[in-house]
Design an enzyme around this catalytic site. Structure first.
Site, short mmCIF file in Angstrom:
data_model
loop_
_atom_site.label_atom_id
_atom_site.label_comp_id
_atom_site.label_asym_id
_atom_site.label_seq_id
_atom_site.Cartn_x
_atom_site.Cartn_y
_atom_site.Cartn_z
CE LYS A 16 68.12 -2.92 3.74
NZ LYS A 16 67.88 -2.06 2.60
C1 LIG Z 1 68.12 -0.70 1.85
C2 LIG Z 1 67.15 0.42 1.76
C3 LIG Z 1 66.70 0.91 0.54
C4 LIG Z 1 67.27 0.49 -0.76
O1 LIG Z 1 67.18 -0.86 -1.00
P1 LIG Z 1 68.00 -1.46 -2.25
O2 LIG Z 1 67.32 -2.78 -2.49
O3 LIG Z 1 69.42 -1.61 -1.80
O4 LIG Z 1 67.86 -0.53 -3.38
C5 LIG Z 1 65.73 1.89 0.55
N1 LIG Z 1 65.22 2.38 1.70
C6 LIG Z 1 65.65 1.94 2.89
C7 LIG Z 1 65.04 2.51 4.13
C8 LIG Z 1 66.65 0.96 2.96
O5 LIG Z 1 67.08 0.55 4.16
#
Ligand SMILES: *Cc1c(COP(=O)(O)O)cnc(C)c1O
Length: 390
Positions: free
Chosen positions: A191
């Site tokens: 991210k």
């Molecule tokens: C990565 C992601 C999540 C989940 O995030 P985590 O921190 O890995 O639980 C949820 N929604 C979207 C759109 C994502 O890209």
């Protein structure tokens, strides 16, 4: 003709590899040396810094964005049978969180240009059971929040924003994650800023934040958090069957320093996004739509659509060819109804989500990390051009 690797370095370019700098390494080492690894002062510091960055009333750090989504819906007291509307073009965890909260997910197709949930189609899916809207700011592009907030207000629905792609995004001067009742963020390794695993929830109401804190720590009464300070022995009482969703200081140690560079990283990704856009303008692939005026795109993903009819090459063959050039790419995402579990459980049909299905079968995410060097970016461009011009 065999693919000849064009990357000068004999090194595979890992998709989404994060930028990690000395300050993070030193801060994690500091936690290790002090021996305080779990939830503690660094988590509190990261929450304060994130709340300040977003201008939010309340912030609670958690173990993931999935946990943030789950606990938001529990704090909102969703009941079995309640329906939560989300998008057919998202990561599976947006949908799984709805299921874990005991509610029923309802999918809506996306706009083919923005790849975000189409507000006109949301209206068509509202029933007397609808309780919440869960939009996702896809790839970092803010959703049409005027329309979505208007629907939520007219139908008296909760609004939970999935901001996993969109920490930095703004819509008409307002920051994402603050439009409704809850905003959920991810610091997963790929991210925009990272803690390894990690998440954050912003809430409008103090009561929601404190309920989420209790649910995130085994359902122990709020006082249990004092056990993470140096305040002597503290009893706790279990007030609900909670979860284990707290963030560790080891994670917050990384996040504190990543957050200081959030704008620097954003500018870098924006420049790469622009460079790709100009370099691929003459190729037979669809590029991302321009950001809407009066919005701030978070530039989380740069996606191209590889359409066999235009390129003579299937998307998966393109992915293999990129791999052959030592470049890792992503697919964000195969649409939700493509997955057998959801189809079998909810009876979702591909024909009902034509835009999401079509995007999911053609989309390729190219590397877009602040860690990329100029040479890396030029290598990606050269490989994409070589593959598509064959
Ligand atoms: C990565 C992601 C999540 C989940 O995030 P985590 O921190 O890995 O639980 C949820 N929604 C979207 C759109 C994502 O890209």
């Amino acid at each position: 003709m065999a693919d000849r690797p064009v990357r000068p370095k004999d090194r595979f370019l890992v998709f989404g590899s994060p930028m990690i700098e000395e300050a993070e390494i030193n801060e994690v080492t500091d936690s290790l040396r002090k021996g305080w690894l779990g939830t503690g002062p660094k988590v509190a510091q990261f929450e304060d810094a994130f709340r300040a960055y977003k201008g939010a009333p309340h912030a609670v750090a958690l173990s993931s964005c999935t946990a943030a989504l789950h606990l938001s819906m529990l704090a909102a007291d969703l009941k079995p049978g309640d329906e939560v509307i989300t998008t057919a073009m998202t990561f599976c965890s947006s949908v799984n969180a709805i299921i874990h909260a005991g509610a029923t997910p309802v999918l809506v197709d996306v706009d083919s240009r923005t790849m975000n949930v189409d507000p006109a189609r949301i209206e068509m899916k509202i029933t007397p059971k609808t309780r919440a809207l869960l939009p996702v700011h896809f790839a970092g592009r803010p959703c049409d929040m005027d329309a979505i907030c208007d629907i939520a207000a007219r139908h008296n629905l909760l609004l939970i924003e999935d901001c996993a792609h969109a920490i930095e995004a703004e819509y008409k001067g307002q920051k994402t994650g603050l439009f409704g009742d809850f905003g959920c963020f991810s610091f997963y390794v790929t991210k925009n800023i990272i803690t390894g695993e990690g998440g954050m929830v912003l809430t409008r109401r103090e009561e929601d934040a404190s309920n989420i804190k209790v649910l995130a720590l085994h359902g122990m009464s709020k006082d249990a958090w004092k056990r993470f300070k140096d305040e002597g022995f503290v009893h706790y009482y279990v007030v609900s069957a909670g979860y284990k969703y707290n963030m560790m200081d080891l994670q917050a140690a990384i996040g504190i320093h990543q957050l200081k560079r959030i704008d620097q990283y954003w500018k870098k990704r924006k420049a790469i996004w622009r460079r790709y856009d100009e370099a691929f303008a003459d190729l037979p692939v669809d590029r991302p739509a321009e950001p809407e005026p009066d919005t701030r795109h978070a530039y989380h993903l740069y996606t191209i659509l590889v359409d066999e009819k235009k390129t003579g090459m299937e998307r998966d063959a393109f992915l293999d060819a990129l791999h052959g050039h030592n470049i890792g790419a992503g697919v964000h995402y195969m649409s939700i109804p493509e997955h057998p579990f959801y189809r079998d459980t909810f009876g979702w049909k591909l024909d009902d989500y034509p835009n999401a299905v079509s995007i999911g079968r053609r989309t390729v995410s190219l590397p877009l990390s602040a860690k990329l060097s100029n040479d890396d970016v030029e290598d990606v461009i050269e490989a994409v051009r070589l593959i598509l011009q064959r």
